[in-house]
Design an enzyme around this catalytic site. Sequence first.
Site, PDB file in Angstrom:
ATOM      1  N   GLU A 164      -9.350 -11.162  -7.076  1.00 21.84           N
ATOM      2  CA  GLU A 164      -8.356  -9.603  -7.713  1.00 21.84           C
ATOM      3  C   GLU A 164      -7.011  -9.496  -8.386  1.00 21.84           C
ATOM      4  O   GLU A 164      -6.762  -9.027  -8.468  1.00 21.84           O
ATOM      5  CB  GLU A 164      -7.371  -9.925  -5.845  1.00 21.84           C
ATOM      6  CG  GLU A 164      -9.188  -9.667  -4.951  1.00 21.84           C
ATOM      7  CD  GLU A 164      -8.155  -9.219  -2.521  1.00 21.84           C
ATOM      8  OE1 GLU A 164      -7.360 -10.046  -3.413  1.00 21.84           O
ATOM      9  OE2 GLU A 164      -9.184  -9.669  -2.169  1.00 21.84           O
ATOM     10  N   ASN A 222      -1.640  -0.269   7.114  1.00 28.43           N
ATOM     11  CA  ASN A 222      -0.885  -1.661   7.854  1.00 28.43           C
ATOM     12  C   ASN A 222       0.509  -1.644   6.639  1.00 28.43           C
ATOM     13  O   ASN A 222      -0.062  -3.371   6.127  1.00 28.43           O
ATOM     14  CB  ASN A 222      -2.242  -2.644   8.646  1.00 28.43           C
ATOM     15  CG  ASN A 222      -2.983  -3.193   7.257  1.00 28.43           C
ATOM     16  OD1 ASN A 222      -2.671  -2.669   5.817  1.00 28.43           O
ATOM     17  ND2 ASN A 222      -4.402  -3.588   7.321  1.00 28.43           N
ATOM     18  N   HIS A 271      -1.634  -5.360   1.853  1.00 34.22           N
ATOM     19  CA  HIS A 271      -2.796  -6.228   1.581  1.00 34.22           C
ATOM     20  C   HIS A 271      -2.388  -7.824   1.205  1.00 34.22           C
ATOM     21  O   HIS A 271      -2.118  -7.793   0.451  1.00 34.22           O
ATOM     22  CB  HIS A 271      -3.551  -5.652   0.616  1.00 34.22           C
ATOM     23  CG  HIS A 271      -4.702  -6.128   0.345  1.00 34.22           C
ATOM     24  ND1 HIS A 271      -5.929  -6.957   0.378  1.00 34.22           N
ATOM     25  CD2 HIS A 271      -5.043  -7.012  -0.779  1.00 34.22           C
ATOM     26  CE1 HIS A 271      -6.793  -7.521  -0.168  1.00 34.22           C
ATOM     27  NE2 HIS A 271      -6.585  -8.697  -0.731  1.00 34.22           N
ATOM     28  N   TYR A 280     -12.200  -3.157  -2.915  1.00 29.76           N
ATOM     29  CA  TYR A 280     -13.015  -2.963  -1.091  1.00 29.76           C
ATOM     30  C   TYR A 280     -14.216  -3.363  -1.354  1.00 29.76           C
ATOM     31  O   TYR A 280     -14.873  -3.145  -0.625  1.00 29.76           O
ATOM     32  CB  TYR A 280     -12.233  -1.964  -0.371  1.00 29.76           C
ATOM     33  CG  TYR A 280     -10.788  -2.270  -0.010  1.00 29.76           C
ATOM     34  CD1 TYR A 280      -9.958  -2.501   0.600  1.00 29.76           C
ATOM     35  CD2 TYR A 280      -9.792  -0.557  -0.699  1.00 29.76           C
ATOM     36  CE1 TYR A 280      -9.066  -3.110   0.986  1.00 29.76           C
ATOM     37  CE2 TYR A 280      -8.565  -0.715   0.253  1.00 29.76           C
ATOM     38  CZ  TYR A 280      -7.577  -2.097   0.838  1.00 29.76           C
ATOM     39  OH  TYR A 280      -6.949  -2.366   1.655  1.00 29.76           O
ATOM     40  N   LYS A 283       0.851  -1.179   0.045  1.00 25.61           N
ATOM     41  CA  LYS A 283      -0.464  -0.380  -0.129  1.00 25.61           C
ATOM     42  C   LYS A 283       0.773   1.630  -0.363  1.00 25.61           C
ATOM     43  O   LYS A 283       1.875   0.797   0.276  1.00 25.61           O
ATOM     44  CB  LYS A 283      -0.550   0.062   1.303  1.00 25.61           C
ATOM     45  CG  LYS A 283      -1.757  -1.006   1.428  1.00 25.61           C
ATOM     46  CD  LYS A 283      -2.727  -1.064   2.430  1.00 25.61           C
ATOM     47  CE  LYS A 283      -3.236  -2.513   3.097  1.00 25.61           C
ATOM     48  NZ  LYS A 283      -4.840  -2.230   3.686  1.00 25.61           N
TER      49      LYS A 283
HETATM   50  P1  CMP Z   1      -6.744  -4.815   3.979  1.00 24.63           P
HETATM   51  O1  CMP Z   1      -6.632  -6.500   4.095  1.00 24.63           O
HETATM   52  O2  CMP Z   1      -6.103  -4.214   2.821  1.00 24.63           O
HETATM   53  O3  CMP Z   1      -8.454  -5.345   4.052  1.00 24.63           O
HETATM   54  C1  CMP Z   1      -9.112  -3.740   4.632  1.00 24.63           C
HETATM   55  C2  CMP Z   1      -8.884  -2.668   5.131  1.00 24.63           C
HETATM   56  O4  CMP Z   1      -9.315  -2.149   5.192  1.00 24.63           O
HETATM   57  C3  CMP Z   1      -7.264  -3.076   6.628  1.00 24.63           C
HETATM   58  O5  CMP Z   1      -6.200  -4.447   5.436  1.00 24.63           O
HETATM   59  C4  CMP Z   1      -7.578  -2.580   6.731  1.00 24.63           C
HETATM   60  O6  CMP Z   1      -6.516  -1.317   6.564  1.00 24.63           O
HETATM   61  C5  CMP Z   1      -8.517  -1.377   6.108  1.00 24.63           C
HETATM   62  N1  CMP Z   1      -9.860  -1.571   7.986  1.00 24.63           N
HETATM   63  C6  CMP Z   1     -10.150  -2.760   8.657  1.00 24.63           C
HETATM   64  N2  CMP Z   1     -10.795  -1.988   9.593  1.00 24.63           N
HETATM   65  C7  CMP Z   1     -10.270  -0.546   9.652  1.00 24.63           C
HETATM   66  C8  CMP Z   1     -10.496   0.028  11.236  1.00 24.63           C
HETATM   67  N3  CMP Z   1     -11.216  -0.080  11.331  1.00 24.63           N
HETATM   68  N4  CMP Z   1     -10.239   1.041  10.767  1.00 24.63           N
HETATM   69  C9  CMP Z   1      -9.570   1.534   9.577  1.00 24.63           C
HETATM   70  N5  CMP Z   1      -9.288   0.811   8.386  1.00 24.63           N
HETATM   71  C10 CMP Z   1      -9.457  -0.761   8.725  1.00 24.63           C
END
Ligand code: CMP
Length: 144
Positions: free
Chosen positions: A127, A113, A116, A50, A10
Amino acid sequence: KVERTFIAIKPDGVQRGLSGEILQRFERRGFKLVGLKLIKVSEELAEKHYAEHRERPFFKGLVEFITSSPVVAAVIEGKGVVATARAMIGPTNPLNAPLGTIRGDYGIDIGRNIIHGSDSPESAEREIALWFTPEELLDWQATI
Ligand code: CMP
């Protein structure tokens, strides 16, 4: 079983200069790169990617973040790669991610984070088709 999975480093991972380090972890684990590109994600791609989070309060911020600067998108192949890549990535919230996982070692918060990874073989198939054209996926064998 030999499988393929989708990973995306990301904007935070790319901006922090972690792309090479992260790809190296998957290569060293024995997974094979079959697709790789740096892309500026469109709003349309972000919303499709998403789609399952469309009703969540963080959806808008998620789309804004993933479209804000380039992402490294990759498809990796290997035995059990879907589950193993998830294990290497670690739990969604870096605060819960064990050291030694990518999010545990580098993650800062749940919305930043780093990476993905597809959560199931079905998600991986969806995906990969969303992010890559068939021509962008290369079938190759090691010869050395
Ligand atoms: P990802 O694995 O990309 O899939 C969905 C994403 O939503 C996840 O990683 C997080 O980065 C984001 N996400 C999930 N929960 C939250 C939250 N409570 N607040 C903000 N972002 C979130």
